[in-house]
Design an enzyme around this catalytic site. Sequence first.
Site, mmCIF file in Angstrom:
data_model
loop_
_atom_site.group_PDB
_atom_site.id
_atom_site.type_symbol
_atom_site.label_atom_id
_atom_site.label_comp_id
_atom_site.label_asym_id
_atom_site.label_seq_id
_atom_site.Cartn_x
_atom_site.Cartn_y
_atom_site.Cartn_z
ATOM 1 N N ASP A 159 0.854 -1.192 0.000
ATOM 2 C CA ASP A 159 0.000 0.000 0.000
ATOM 3 C C ASP A 159 0.886 1.236 0.000
ATOM 4 O OD1 ASP A 159 -2.342 -1.525 0.199
ATOM 5 O OD2 ASP A 159 -2.292 -1.514 2.387
ATOM 6 N N ASP B 115 -1.355 -2.126 -4.496
ATOM 7 C CA ASP B 115 -2.648 -2.283 -3.830
ATOM 8 C C ASP B 115 -3.199 -0.904 -3.482
ATOM 9 O OD1 ASP B 115 -4.859 -3.528 -2.769
ATOM 10 O OD2 ASP B 115 -3.825 -4.495 -1.118
ATOM 11 N N ASP C 177 -5.527 3.414 2.443
ATOM 12 C CA ASP C 177 -6.452 2.504 3.106
ATOM 13 C C ASP C 177 -6.554 2.837 4.594
ATOM 14 O OD1 ASP C 177 -6.700 1.258 0.689
ATOM 15 O OD2 ASP C 177 -5.767 -0.637 1.296
ATOM 16 N N ARG D 59 -13.143 2.156 -5.380
ATOM 17 C CA ARG D 59 -12.837 2.470 -3.976
ATOM 18 C C ARG D 59 -12.545 3.958 -3.777
ATOM 19 N NH1 ARG D 59 -8.931 -2.587 -2.035
ATOM 20 N NH2 ARG D 59 -10.325 -4.257 -2.749
#
Length: 330
Positions: free
Chosen positions: A145, A168, A172, A224
């Site tokens: 990430d 990824d 997040d 997302r």
Amino acid sequence: MRTNVKQHLSTLRTNTVAATGAFAAVGAAAVLFATTLPSAAEEAAPLVGSPVGWAAENGGTTGGEGGETVRVTDGGALADALEQDGPAVIEVEGSIGLSGMNDVASDKTVLGVGSDAEITGGGLNISGSSNVIVQNIAFSGWDDDAINVQEGSTNIWIDHNSFTNGYDGATDVKRESDYVTISWNHYFDHEKTALLGHSDDHTEDVGHLRVSYHHNFFDGTGSRHPRVRFADQVHVFNNYYRGNAEYGVASTMDAGVIVEGNYFEGVDNPTHVGYADSEPGRLVERDNVYDGSGEPEAAGSVPEVPYSYTLDGADSIPGIVSGGAGPGNL
């Protein structure tokens, strides 16, 4: 705290003129005076400012304010500085390569110098930490990430960065983290941008994950923006969505999401209530513009956020956000 840059530069010019006159009068003494002035490099780090939204609650988010300032130019020095105890402002200069996820301790400001600070190859792991600011950095090519906020981290502000071409998630937030603002970031040439909530089985996230997303530019990214589980209230306002292939915002697992004042351009699925195998959430949409986009999905009710904020008109968002999001735009 760092003084206002414009004011400091004005003072610098005044002092430089004074030094020039003094040189004519007293020679070497003026040279000594001039060399004590701040260098151009020392003026290159921008002001941090303060967040709007959830990161301003729960006592606020100040990062490394009051601590030492350290400037880093390589990955080893950056990784070491991130892990040190105590408040610190870590200035990132130039291009720095990292690998894997690098832990960030509490009370840190990670601040890009000028308009060309970048972190490539790896990411930042804000895990079990509080009071962290990440600002004015271009992230690219991360191998896990780019920024992962997890394990109950609180009061986190991610602001004026860019994210592209990583493996990824870009930003997040999960595992009982809380009081987060993600603002004025530019996401492009990437698929998964902003996951909020670990998984359908991680019910420990209930009562946490209060996050504000505002003035971000989701520029051709896939999905997302955010994808939400369990969180309540999530505030998604004044963002610019353009050409997002899969969807804009998804509310699932009884999450409560307010989507307001955003501009969706060429987005077939601007909002979802429920997604994939996840159960439906609640989503309130209002005052958005859907330019060449599909119909939004909405369901249920969401309590109003407790903080004050100023909502820009949705019609003006493409100009405001495309011109102001990302590094170098403070």
